[in-house]
Design an enzyme around this catalytic site. Structure first.
Site, short mmCIF file in Angstrom:
data_model
loop_
_atom_site.label_atom_id
_atom_site.label_comp_id
_atom_site.label_asym_id
_atom_site.label_seq_id
_atom_site.Cartn_x
_atom_site.Cartn_y
_atom_site.Cartn_z
N PHE A 194 0.89 -1.16 0.11
CA PHE A 194 -0.04 -0.01 0.01
C PHE A 194 1.06 1.32 -0.15
CE2 PHE A 194 -2.07 -3.34 2.66
CZ PHE A 194 -2.92 -3.81 1.75
N GLY A 241 0.25 -7.39 -5.07
CA GLY A 241 -1.10 -7.70 -5.05
C GLY A 241 -2.16 -7.42 -6.24
N ASN A 254 -8.30 -7.03 -17.36
CA ASN A 254 -8.93 -8.36 -16.75
C ASN A 254 -9.98 -7.80 -15.87
OD1 ASN A 254 -8.75 -11.43 -16.46
ND2 ASN A 254 -8.15 -10.81 -14.32
N LYS A 312 -11.53 -9.66 -13.49
CA LYS A 312 -11.56 -10.16 -12.41
C LYS A 312 -10.42 -9.55 -11.24
CE LYS A 312 -13.01 -15.12 -12.94
NZ LYS A 312 -12.90 -16.49 -13.01
N THR A 313 -9.49 -9.30 -11.88
CA THR A 313 -8.26 -8.40 -10.98
C THR A 313 -8.78 -7.04 -10.89
OG1 THR A 313 -6.91 -8.29 -12.91
CG2 THR A 313 -6.54 -10.31 -11.40
N GLN A 324 -9.07 -4.94 -7.58
CA GLN A 324 -8.53 -3.64 -7.15
C GLN A 324 -9.86 -2.73 -6.59
OE1 GLN A 324 -5.19 -2.08 -7.57
NE2 GLN A 324 -5.39 -3.96 -6.51
N LYS A 382 -5.96 2.92 -18.66
CA LYS A 382 -5.30 3.68 -17.38
C LYS A 382 -5.15 3.11 -16.12
CE LYS A 382 -8.72 6.97 -18.85
NZ LYS A 382 -9.65 8.13 -18.93
N GLY A 383 -4.77 3.87 -15.26
CA GLY A 383 -4.46 3.21 -13.92
C GLY A 383 -5.69 3.22 -13.03
N GLU A 405 -4.99 3.40 -7.40
CA GLU A 405 -5.08 4.76 -6.60
C GLU A 405 -6.41 5.25 -6.62
OE1 GLU A 405 -2.80 4.93 -4.77
OE2 GLU A 405 -0.99 4.05 -6.31
#
Length: 736
Positions: free
Chosen positions: A233, A460, A622, A624-625, A629, A692-693, A696
């Site tokens: 984190f 993670g 993806n 699922k991941t 998140q 894109k991210g 956060e």
């Protein structure tokens, strides 16, 4: 990416079965055990330190302190050589700068002997007056002496004061601690002047540079292994003093040294989200058009390092306002240096901004979402650039429908379910989309497998799964035929895992390397008799077989192609980086969190009846991941909003809830219903996949959504987190 995958986590089996090896679990011959002894004062000097009993204890190999340490050569440099580490140089002298600062290290042949010996060390101090309370020291604020610390002004400074409707309020976020399941740890050993470490780091390459700087050796001589992390984190974004201490001990004894912090040390020695006081000034016309926005923040840092984060940055561009002012100040306190924590700065700043937007909407008697729509930014006014893509309005609409926003009333306390007051709230989030130069090696093996190599690790979020999904789609291989090698030095250089940049950086490198690999393989195929004279564009590659697009009967397997060319494998390595075209655009991810709360007015109890989170993150690699998140980010925001606060006894400068019993974090029972969805529209500019991210922005905006919902339910506006029952209950006066 042409489609969203939905494969299971490729590291899931290893983690569930225990076959995944975390850094403290590596088997090392001759390993010995170390622990740190911390200061019991917050500021002063060590008058004396008695280590004799510890040194004479059974199994003890060394007790290291400032009295006998072999100081690394980097300590002699005038300026800190790290670009990834702390300027606190462990055991350098007798100075104490914060409570629990390492003052000695015990190394013994067993864990139990090490613990016992550490309990025998006694120190006397010359105490100095310390200060750990930001509220009492905020008059000592100062600017950060870098370009990032400059004040920002657009239009007329503090123009909100000239508006018809004005809001001025102060918001407070307490210190929050990372608290991952896996403790900070390291195994360190030396081969001559070349160290090898197994350590909990979010950046292999950064750790190499930091250790190299401290010990005066080339980074290339430092071997770092950090494939699996049990959560981080943000705490893994520094090389901390405990890591340098273990390396000092290993070098002194010429033996591998294992050091694992205990849970209490995780609250004092590996950073935290800084305590921050924010002032918001918003001004609007009676119709709700923003004409001025001022955001000021004062945050804590340590006495030995100027730390700052992007607390005020979101306020500069997220809304359409011609007159914006932001100011950021720090106050030096006698604590460890803070560090970036998930949603660094933006998570803190969004609490103030999005709470203030809700408060001003209430003053205007407007729906909070309609108020935001009225002030929707069609371009980035801070950079004066168009967005690469922005589907925030779709997040609003989808979230409103799922949460049941139509049931919300502007008047607080208007909606009830039995004895419970019902409230609806929302908060907007955003975070920049960054892309670092990244190298990936892609390799076809004769057995049909694809190997992807990069030194990036996975704390993670599913980095290996993302790499697998991209590699499988481009090469046409099943995901089980993609092998990921990552998390250690010596592999192609990857970025630090932080700042929501991993998918954009590493994913792009995988994309480019795999496309290059396929192109090279097809180029090799056209030299065979089967495809002699065939254009590369007329060939297709899928599932380990090259075929003609015009004649399906013509095919060559990858294995036979490699065999014919006497190759055991076929590989390419490629560096991928952002394009010049991308610099013309403002590239951000966006999110919205919606919350329905139930509040018992007699007990002050808050129930999270329904949480809905949506993100505009371009293409979803993806499902699922990505959903994982988003769920996890929302849960982190729930902790921020309702539970988390490190309590300091300022008389002694030490934490008093430095354990999982007293430092509360969310559990499954705290959330009754949680939903996640994505816009899933490709960003045409960000990178080749159009993503894109997410890491956060999954947290940013969650805490204010809860605060806004609590206000809508009760009429109580809580501006100092966390929102606990004492802040909800009405004061009771006893009968005379």
């Amino acid at each position: 990416m042409s489609k969203t995958s939905n494969i299971n986590r490729v590291d899931g089996f290893a983690k569930v079965t225990g076959s995944a090896t975390y850094s403290a679990e590596y088997k090392t011959d001759g390993v010995v055990y170390a622990c740190l002894v911390g200061s019991t004062i917050a500021k002063g000097r060590i008058k004396s330190i008695d280590t004799k009993k510890a040194e004479w204890a059974p199994g003890v190999l060394a007790v290291i302190s400032h009295l006998n340490v072999d100081k690394p050569s980097g300590y002699a440099k005038a300026k800190d050589p790290h670009n990834f580490g702390q300027p606190l140089q462990v055991f350098k002298d007798d100075t104490v700068l914060y409570y629990d600062q390492p003052i000695a290290m015990v190394v013994a042949d067993t864990f139990e002997r090490m613990q016992y010996a550490a309990s025998l060390i006694k120190a006397e101090y010359i105490k100095e007056e310390h200060i750990t309370d930001l509220q009492k020291a905020k008059d000592k604020e100062k600017k950060v002496e870098t370009d990032k610390g400059d004040d920002y002004h657009r239009g007329v400074q503090d123009n909100y004061k000239n508006a018809a409707v004005v809001l001025e309020e102060e918001y407070t976020i307490p210190t929050e601690v990372h608290n991952p399941m896996e403790l900070a740890n390291i195994i360190a050993k030396w081969d001559g002047n070349k160290p090898t470490v197994y350590t909990k780091s979010q950046g292999v390459e950064g750790t190499r540079k930091s250790i190299g700087g401290v010990f005066g050796i080339p980074p290339e001589d430092v071997s770092v292994n950090s494939e699996y992390l049990g959560g981080a984190f943000g705490m893994g974004l520094h090389t901390w003093p405990y890591e340098i201490a273990a390396l000092i001990g290993s070098k002194k004894l010429n033996r591998p040294v294992k050091l694992v912090l205990h849970r209490e040390q995780m609250f004092t020695n590996v950073g935290f989200r800084p305590y921050t006081i924010q002032k918001m000034g918003l001004g609007a016309t009676k119709e709700g058009k923003l004409i001025g926005l001022t955001h000021e923040a004062v945050a804590m840092t340590s006495s030995y390092e100027d730390f700052m984060e992007g607390t005020v940055n979101m306020s500069r561009f997220i809304y359409n306002c011609d007159n914006v002012s932001t100011r950021y100040r720090i106050v030096k306190l006698d604590t460890c240096t803070p560090i970036w924590m998930r949603g660094p700065g933006e998570a803190t700043g969004s609490f103030a901004l999005e709470s203030a937007m809700d408060e001003l909407a209430h003053k205007l008697d407007m729906d909070p979402i309609e108020f935001r729509k009225l002030n929707y930014a069609e371009k980035d006014l801070e950079q004066n650039k168009p967005w690469s893509s922005k589907y925030l309005l779709e997040c609003y609409e989808g979230g409103m429908e799922r949460i049941g926003w139509k049931n919300r009333k502007n008047k607080p306390g208007s909606v009830k379910e039995g004895e419970w007051l019902v409230g609806y709230g929302m908060g907007t989030g955003t975070f920049g989309c960054y892309r670092s130069p990244t190298s990936v090696k892609a390799k076809f093996l004769a057995d049909g497998n694809l190997v992807l190599q990069c030194s990036v690790n996975d704390m993670g979020p599913g980095t290996a799964t993302m790499m697998t999904a991209i590699g499988a789609e481009i090469t046409g291989l099943p995901s089980e035929n993609v092998v990921i090698e990552m998390g250690k030095s010596g592999l192609p250089k990857g970025p630090t895992q932080g700042g929501s940049a991993t998918t954009s950086s590493v994913g792009s490198a995988v994309h480019d390397a795999c496309n290059l690999l396929v192109s090279k393989i097809l180029g090799l195929a056209v030299e065979t008799s089967t495809f002699k004279g065939t254009a590369i564009t007329d060939l297709a590659f899928a599932n380990g077989v090259i075929t003609s697009k015009k004649d399906n009967s013509k095919s060559v397997s990858l294995a036979s192609l490699l065999s014919a060319n006497k190759l055991e494998n076929f590989e390419v390595e490629n560096v991928s980086k952002a394009t010049e075209e991308a610099k013309k655009y403002s590239i951000y991810s966006f999110s919205v969190h919606f919350v329905k709360v139930l509040v018992n007015p007699n007990l002050g109890k808050i129930r999270l009846a329904h949480v809905v989170s949506c993100a505009d993150i371009g293409t979803v690699i993806n499902q699922k991941t990505s959903a994982g998140q988003m769920y996890g980010g929302a849960v982190g925001g729930i902790g921020m909003g309702l539970m988390e606060a490190l309590e300091i006894d300022h008389r002694f400068g030490r934490p008093i809830n430095n354990n999982f019993a007293d430092y509360h974090v969310p559990v499954n029972a705290d959330i009754e219903k949680q939903e996640v969805f994505f816009v899933n529209k490709k960003d045409p500019i960000s990178n080749p996949m159009g993503t894109k991210g997410l890491g956060e922005t999954a947290l940013v905006g969650m805490a204010p959504a809860i605060a806004n919902a609590v206000f809508n339910a009760t009429g109580k506006r809580v501006r100092d987190l966390p929102i606990t029952l004492d802040k909800i209950l009405e004061p009771r006066v006893a009968n005379a």
